[in-house]
Scaffold this motif. Structure first.
Motif, PDB file in Angstrom:
ATOM      1  N   ASP A  19       0.828  -1.205   0.000  1.00  0.00           N
ATOM      2  CA  ASP A  19       0.000   0.000   0.000  1.00  0.00           C
ATOM      3  C   ASP A  19       0.866   1.260   0.000  1.00  0.00           C
ATOM      4  O   ASP A  19       0.601   2.209  -0.756  1.00  0.00           O
ATOM      5  CB  ASP A  19      -0.938   0.038   1.203  1.00  0.00           C
ATOM      6  CG  ASP A  19      -2.065  -0.980   1.122  1.00  0.00           C
ATOM      7  OD1 ASP A  19      -2.274  -1.570   0.042  1.00  0.00           O
ATOM      8  OD2 ASP A  19      -2.732  -1.193   2.163  1.00  0.00           O
ATOM      9  N   LEU A  20       1.903   1.268   0.835  1.00  0.00           N
ATOM     10  CA  LEU A  20       2.794   2.430   0.894  1.00  0.00           C
ATOM     11  C   LEU A  20       3.510   2.644  -0.434  1.00  0.00           C
ATOM     12  O   LEU A  20       3.693   3.783  -0.872  1.00  0.00           O
ATOM     13  CB  LEU A  20       3.804   2.268   2.030  1.00  0.00           C
ATOM     14  CG  LEU A  20       3.231   2.359   3.440  1.00  0.00           C
ATOM     15  CD1 LEU A  20       4.292   1.975   4.467  1.00  0.00           C
ATOM     16  CD2 LEU A  20       2.683   3.751   3.722  1.00  0.00           C
ATOM     17  N   HIS A  21       3.894   1.561  -1.083  1.00  0.00           N
ATOM     18  CA  HIS A  21       4.545   1.668  -2.395  1.00  0.00           C
ATOM     19  C   HIS A  21       3.567   2.253  -3.420  1.00  0.00           C
ATOM     20  O   HIS A  21       3.931   3.146  -4.195  1.00  0.00           O
ATOM     21  CB  HIS A  21       5.043   0.289  -2.842  1.00  0.00           C
ATOM     22  CG  HIS A  21       5.682   0.279  -4.179  1.00  0.00           C
ATOM     23  ND1 HIS A  21       6.919   0.844  -4.416  1.00  0.00           N
ATOM     24  CD2 HIS A  21       5.268  -0.204  -5.371  1.00  0.00           C
ATOM     25  CE1 HIS A  21       7.229   0.703  -5.688  1.00  0.00           C
ATOM     26  NE2 HIS A  21       6.242   0.070  -6.287  1.00  0.00           N
ATOM     27  N   ASP A  22       2.328   1.755  -3.416  1.00  0.00           N
ATOM     28  CA  ASP A  22       1.316   2.275  -4.344  1.00  0.00           C
ATOM     29  C   ASP A  22       1.043   3.757  -4.091  1.00  0.00           C
ATOM     30  O   ASP A  22       0.889   4.542  -5.041  1.00  0.00           O
ATOM     31  CB  ASP A  22       0.011   1.483  -4.215  1.00  0.00           C
ATOM     32  CG  ASP A  22       0.127   0.064  -4.752  1.00  0.00           C
ATOM     33  OD1 ASP A  22       1.106  -0.236  -5.477  1.00  0.00           O
ATOM     34  OD2 ASP A  22      -0.762  -0.755  -4.434  1.00  0.00           O
ATOM     35  N   ILE A  23       0.993   4.153  -2.828  1.00  0.00           N
ATOM     36  CA  ILE A  23       0.775   5.561  -2.489  1.00  0.00           C
ATOM     37  C   ILE A  23       1.934   6.414  -3.001  1.00  0.00           C
ATOM     38  O   ILE A  23       1.722   7.490  -3.577  1.00  0.00           O
ATOM     39  CB  ILE A  23       0.590   5.737  -0.970  1.00  0.00           C
ATOM     40  CG1 ILE A  23      -0.755   5.147  -0.545  1.00  0.00           C
ATOM     41  CG2 ILE A  23       0.701   7.198  -0.553  1.00  0.00           C
ATOM     42  CD1 ILE A  23      -0.915   4.985   0.958  1.00  0.00           C
ATOM     43  N   ALA A  24       3.158   5.932  -2.833  1.00  0.00           N
ATOM     44  CA  ALA A  24       4.325   6.676  -3.313  1.00  0.00           C
ATOM     45  C   ALA A  24       4.277   6.831  -4.831  1.00  0.00           C
ATOM     46  O   ALA A  24       4.587   7.906  -5.366  1.00  0.00           O
ATOM     47  CB  ALA A  24       5.618   5.986  -2.886  1.00  0.00           C
ATOM     48  N   LEU A  25       3.880   5.781  -5.548  1.00  0.00           N
ATOM     49  CA  LEU A  25       3.763   5.872  -7.002  1.00  0.00           C
ATOM     50  C   LEU A  25       2.686   6.876  -7.405  1.00  0.00           C
ATOM     51  O   LEU A  25       2.882   7.668  -8.340  1.00  0.00           O
ATOM     52  CB  LEU A  25       3.450   4.497  -7.595  1.00  0.00           C
ATOM     53  CG  LEU A  25       4.557   3.456  -7.527  1.00  0.00           C
ATOM     54  CD1 LEU A  25       4.045   2.110  -8.043  1.00  0.00           C
ATOM     55  CD2 LEU A  25       5.784   3.895  -8.299  1.00  0.00           C
ATOM     56  N   ALA A  26       1.550   6.843  -6.709  1.00  0.00           N
ATOM     57  CA  ALA A  26       0.462   7.776  -7.012  1.00  0.00           C
ATOM     58  C   ALA A  26       0.882   9.210  -6.728  1.00  0.00           C
ATOM     59  O   ALA A  26       0.583  10.125  -7.522  1.00  0.00           O
ATOM     60  CB  ALA A  26      -0.782   7.413  -6.204  1.00  0.00           C
ATOM     61  N   GLU A  27       1.581   9.429  -5.613  1.00  0.00           N
ATOM     62  CA  GLU A  27       2.049  10.782  -5.292  1.00  0.00           C
ATOM     63  C   GLU A  27       3.053  11.278  -6.329  1.00  0.00           C
ATOM     64  O   GLU A  27       3.025  12.451  -6.716  1.00  0.00           O
ATOM     65  CB  GLU A  27       2.655  10.812  -3.895  1.00  0.00           C
ATOM     66  CG  GLU A  27       1.613  10.705  -2.798  1.00  0.00           C
ATOM     67  CD  GLU A  27       2.204  10.576  -1.401  1.00  0.00           C
ATOM     68  OE1 GLU A  27       3.408  10.256  -1.271  1.00  0.00           O
ATOM     69  OE2 GLU A  27       1.451  10.795  -0.432  1.00  0.00           O
ATOM     70  N   ALA A  28       3.917  10.394  -6.809  1.00  0.00           N
ATOM     71  CA  ALA A  28       4.890  10.779  -7.838  1.00  0.00           C
ATOM     72  C   ALA A  28       4.171  11.124  -9.143  1.00  0.00           C
ATOM     73  O   ALA A  28       4.530  12.099  -9.816  1.00  0.00           O
ATOM     74  CB  ALA A  28       5.908   9.657  -8.056  1.00  0.00           C
ATOM     75  N   ALA A  29       3.152  10.339  -9.491  1.00  0.00           N
ATOM     76  CA  ALA A  29       2.389  10.626 -10.709  1.00  0.00           C
ATOM     77  C   ALA A  29       1.663  11.960 -10.582  1.00  0.00           C
ATOM     78  O   ALA A  29       1.643  12.755 -11.533  1.00  0.00           O
ATOM     79  CB  ALA A  29       1.389   9.497 -10.981  1.00  0.00           C
ATOM     80  N   LEU A  30       1.081  12.219  -9.422  1.00  0.00           N
ATOM     81  CA  LEU A  30       0.394  13.487  -9.202  1.00  0.00           C
ATOM     82  C   LEU A  30       1.368  14.654  -9.308  1.00  0.00           C
ATOM     83  O   LEU A  30       1.044  15.699  -9.896  1.00  0.00           O
ATOM     84  CB  LEU A  30      -0.296  13.481  -7.842  1.00  0.00           C
ATOM     85  CG  LEU A  30      -1.138  14.697  -7.495  1.00  0.00           C
ATOM     86  CD1 LEU A  30      -2.228  14.928  -8.539  1.00  0.00           C
ATOM     87  CD2 LEU A  30      -1.750  14.526  -6.113  1.00  0.00           C
ATOM     88  N   GLU A  31       2.556  14.495  -8.774  1.00  0.00           N
ATOM     89  CA  GLU A  31       3.564  15.554  -8.864  1.00  0.00           C
ATOM     90  C   GLU A  31       3.963  15.805 -10.316  1.00  0.00           C
ATOM     91  O   GLU A  31       4.156  16.948 -10.725  1.00  0.00           O
ATOM     92  CB  GLU A  31       4.791  15.200  -8.021  1.00  0.00           C
ATOM     93  CG  GLU A  31       5.841  16.290  -7.987  1.00  0.00           C
ATOM     94  CD  GLU A  31       5.301  17.647  -7.532  1.00  0.00           C
ATOM     95  OE1 GLU A  31       5.763  18.676  -8.083  1.00  0.00           O
ATOM     96  OE2 GLU A  31       4.425  17.695  -6.646  1.00  0.00           O
ATOM     97  N   ARG A  32       4.068  14.732 -11.120  1.00  0.00           N
ATOM     98  CA  ARG A  32       4.386  14.913 -12.551  1.00  0.00           C
ATOM     99  C   ARG A  32       3.269  15.663 -13.255  1.00  0.00           C
ATOM    100  O   ARG A  32       3.526  16.492 -14.128  1.00  0.00           O
ATOM    101  CB  ARG A  32       4.643  13.556 -13.210  1.00  0.00           C
ATOM    102  CG  ARG A  32       5.965  12.916 -12.824  1.00  0.00           C
ATOM    103  CD  ARG A  32       6.320  11.723 -13.711  1.00  0.00           C
ATOM    104  NE  ARG A  32       5.287  10.702 -13.741  1.00  0.00           N
ATOM    105  CZ  ARG A  32       5.154   9.715 -12.842  1.00  0.00           C
ATOM    106  NH1 ARG A  32       5.999   9.638 -11.825  1.00  0.00           N
ATOM    107  NH2 ARG A  32       4.194   8.826 -12.973  1.00  0.00           N
TER     108      ARG A  32
END
Length: 75
Positions: A42-55
């Motif tokens: 879950d934490l990994h998925d959240i980090a990926l989503a946050e990175a995508a949102l930042e992009r």
């Protein structure tokens, strides 16, 4: 190689964990390991989503409508 971790927890949490493990037909150790793995995923998925949102926010990536997405696949 497996590593052993020892944690202290309140008795009521321990009792709940054992009950849930038993309800799922699991040993407590396996149940806790599954919980940890699930949380790390879950934490990994959240980090990926946050990175995508930042992009998206930085303009590096863009958002397209579903219609635009599917239109691009028809070409």
């Amino acid at each position: 190689m497996n590593k052993r971790v020892i944690i202290e927890m309140p008795e009521e949490i321990h009792d709940l964990m054992e009950a849930e493990a038993a309800r799922g037909g699991m040993k407590p150790d396996a149940y806790v390991l599954d919980l940890i793995v699930e949380r790390l995923e879950d934490l990994h998925d959240i980090a990926l989503a946050e990175a995508a949102l930042e992009r998206i926010r930085s303009g590096e990536s863009k958002v397209v409508s579903g219609e635009e997405f599917w239109r691009g696949l028809d070409d």
